[in-house]
Design a protein around this motif. Structure first.
Motif, PDB file in Angstrom:
ATOM      1  N   GLU A 540       0.849  -1.191   0.000  1.00 42.31           N
ATOM      2  CA  GLU A 540       0.000   0.000   0.000  1.00 42.31           C
ATOM      3  C   GLU A 540       0.885   1.242   0.000  1.00 42.31           C
ATOM      4  O   GLU A 540       1.736   1.424   0.861  1.00 42.31           O
ATOM      5  N   ARG A 541       0.682   2.091  -1.003  1.00 40.46           N
ATOM      6  CA  ARG A 541       1.429   3.343  -1.082  1.00 40.46           C
ATOM      7  C   ARG A 541       0.753   4.436  -0.271  1.00 40.46           C
ATOM      8  O   ARG A 541       1.383   5.137   0.499  1.00 40.46           O
ATOM      9  N   ASN A 542      -0.546   4.579  -0.499  1.00 42.27           N
ATOM     10  CA  ASN A 542      -1.385   5.473   0.299  1.00 42.27           C
ATOM     11  C   ASN A 542      -2.819   4.985   0.157  1.00 42.27           C
ATOM     12  O   ASN A 542      -3.057   3.883  -0.362  1.00 42.27           O
ATOM     13  N   LYS A 543      -3.767   5.785   0.574  1.00 39.96           N
ATOM     14  CA  LYS A 543      -5.156   5.338   0.547  1.00 39.96           C
ATOM     15  C   LYS A 543      -5.722   5.272  -0.865  1.00 39.96           C
ATOM     16  O   LYS A 543      -6.772   4.667  -1.085  1.00 39.96           O
TER      17      LYS A 543
END
Length: 644
Positions: A540-543
């Protein structure tokens, strides 16, 4: 023994042993000096293979009178002045010993005139006393270096020179390499007063192709792919050829690092590895590749003749070259015609045909099997996808391949041996319908009266292709028809097997960032136990985004920007249960459905290749009872017609 400082002449002769190996070595040093001086035209005159005369003239910036004599001194150069310069070399020459070494074993005259001087001057030196003599001369702007009687004062080394033809061949090959490294420079080569090579400056792509054809031949240009890729300060560009452009010798392999000719083991290994599934063991890839890298990240001062370099991030460079060439080779198979001008990294979408699933028995792990690119279009050339196998199969594939799909396939007449095999097979062929004519029952084998489906225990030998997508195979039990579409699915599914061992993820050189929906991001977190056995690494990089870090070999050449989100959406809407192995198997089935590509027309050689891979992947566990994969051939009506 008493320690003494070597005389300058003897020291230079020892140094000459590292720099001046043969006449071609002299030409290399002199031409590289011309290129460093900014020359746009270089004329090279050779006599007696270089043993009698080597003359190199350029139109570069020239050398001042006050520095002309100093240029022939050992360790004198204008290209580096400090340790910082040595750690970031951008010129071809830098050691400042070439001219001194050459003058110690030959009679050297250097004439030069910079634009700031009205008068040209020449410096003369020869090996006996190494004294430099200056005198005025007539010369245009630029520099000329004339080397006479190479090794005149070292008879032992002169004795080891080869024939005139051999030595000039080395010079000719050297000039070819230089001509490919500087397309904007005109280079002329003469031998014994006769013009041998004329490479005119190339300012357009068409002119560049003409120079490539002049050096590498029209066959290289016909099969070449232009590539260009940049990542983290690494820039790779140039031309490679499809496997059809391979040769039986490695004479068309040109590689340059920051414009410097190179024979580096790391680079050669990366290139050879990218071709490993495309060429036979006796074939060599052909290419012209340029690697541009920050000079601080490469050390060129590791070889006296500057043939090798040392990369500070060797693994990154190796993987960068391997992935760039592998992707280009794989995606070139989707080119529909020679007129396409897109980059080699252009990959058109090819819709996958729906293929029905089969039950999944025990497979062998992908780590213990050869990897094969799966994505093949109906217009791909047959020989491009061939791994090194039987030589006769390879020749058949090469003979029947065609660039245009509309071209009719030439079918060779069966040989006498094949006809005998057909006759033997016809005596044991099964059939379902019974023959009512009692007089014929005595002539037809009993198996033809058995209505039950034959239990197939093995596929036998491939005999012929029918309807483009089916292969007729025969053995002692009879003839069967195998669906190559289902065989393609089984091959992909076998490579995605997770029952033996987890698949090994192959890290992406450039991690892929994907914008995903909330449901897909949530599904990714939940699916990590199912994705891990498949070798799919997603973080996961961001949301709003995920990072794809690695995928298994069968997915390397796929459109990951589409297949990964679709996989997550499918997994989010499916009930995979709590059994990790069952869930991974279900995802592998889905992936096989969506990444398997089927051609519209196969050759016999391709069919043999597919079946061989299936048998290796499945280890005798092929679903031979699946009617969508294999069917017995019924010859009863044909035999009845023959006996009528």
């Amino acid at each position: 023994m008493t320690i003494k400082i070597l005389p300058a002449r003897l020291a230079n002769q020892i140094a000459a042993g590292e720099v001046v190996e043969r006449p071609a070595s002299v030409v290399k040093e002199l031409v590289e000096n011309s290129l460093d001086s900014g020359a746009t035209r270089i004329d090279i005159d050779i006599e007696k293979g270089g043993a009698k005369l080597i003359r190199v003239r350029d139109n570069g910036k020239g050398i001042d009178k006050d520095e002309l004599g100093l240029a022939l001194s050992r360790h004198a150069t204008s290209k580096i002045h400090s340790l910082d310069d040595l750690e970031a070399i951008v010129s071809l020459g830098f050691r400042g010993e070439a001219l001194a070494s050459i003058s110690s074993v030959a009679r050297l005259t250097m004439s030069s005139r910079p634009a700031t001087q009205e008068q040209a001057w020449s410096a003369y030196s020869e090996g006996r006393d190494m004294q430099v003599k200056l005198k005025p001369t007539a010369h245009p702007i630029g520099t000329s270096v004339e080397v006479l009687d190479l090794f005149f004062n070292t008879p032992a080394r002169r004795k080891f020179l080869r024939t005139e033809k051999t030595e000039f061949t080395h010079i000719d090959e050297l000039i070819k390499r230089i001509a490919l490294s500087c397309f904007d420079v005109t280079i002329n080569l003469t031998h014994n007063g006769k013009s041998v090579r004329q490479y005119r400056a190339a300012k357009t792509d068409i002119q560049a192709e003409k120079r490539i054809a002049a050096v590498c031949g029209s066959g290289f240009v016909k099969n070449m792919l232009k590539i260009e890729l940049e990542h983290q300060g690494l820039h790779l560009h140039g031309w490679i050829t499809t496997p059809e452009g391979a040769r039986q010798q490695n004479d068309l392999q040109y590689c340059y690092v920051n414009g410097r000719m190179m024979k580096d083991k790391l680079i050669n290994h990366a290139i050879r590895q990218s071709y490993e599934n495309s060429l036979r063991p006796d074939q060599f890839a052909t290419y012209i590749l340029f690697i541009e890298i920050d000079p601080h990240q490469v050390d060129v001062n590791v070889h006296p003749a500057k043939h090798e370099v040392r990369f500070h991030q060797a693994r990154l460079v190796h993987d960068f070259i391997y992935q760039a060439l592998s992707d280009a080779l794989a995606q070139s198979k989707h080119i529909e015609s020679p007129q396409i001008t897109e980059s080699a990294f252009h990959q058109p979408e090819v819709p996958a045909e729906p293929i029905e699933k089969v039950s999944t028995p025990l497979f062998t792990s992908i780590d213990r099997t050869p990897s094969y690119p799966n994505k093949v279009s109906s217009h791909s050339q047959d020989a491009v996808n061939e791994a090194p196998r039987r030589s006769n199969e390879w020749s058949n594939s090469k003979a029947t391949s065609a660039r245009k799909p509309t071209r009719p396939e030439v079918v060779e007449a069966p040989t006498k041996r094949e006809l005998n095999a057909y006759s033997e097979l016809l005596t044991t062929l099964p059939s379902e319908p019974a023959i009512e004519d009692q007089s014929l029952n005595t002539l037809v084998p009993k198996e033809f009266n058995t209505p039950e489906r034959l239990i197939i225990e093995s596929l036998g030998k491939a005999i012929a292709i029918t309807a483009g997508r089916y292969v007729v195979m025969g053995g002692k039990e009879g003839c069967v028809l195998v669906s190559l579409a289902k065989a393609e699915w089984l091959r992909t599914r076998g490579q995605l097997d997770t029952l033996g061992n987890d698949l090994k993820p192959q890290p992406l050189l450039v991690p892929l960032s994907l914008k995903v929906e909330e449901s897909q991001r949530f599904a990714c977190e939940k699916l990590q136990p199912f994705l891990r056995p498949l070798g799919i690494q997603i973080k996961e990089r961001n949301k709003q985004a995920l990072m794809v870090m690695g995928v298994p070999q069968p997915l390397r050449q796929q459109n990951l920007q589409k297949i990964i989100p679709d996989l997550l959406s499918y997994a989010a809407s499916s009930d995979l249960g709590n059994n990790t192995q069952f869930g991974a198997t279900q995802l592998a089935d889905w992936l096989s459905d969506h990444i398997t590509q089927v051609k519209s027309d196969y050759t016999l050689s391709e069919a043999i290749q597919i079946i061989a891979e299936l048998e290796q992947l499945w280890h005798g566990q092929l679903p031979l009872d699946d009617p969508k994969f294999v069917q017995p051939v019924d010859f009863s009506s044909t035999i009845t017609a023959l006996l009528a």
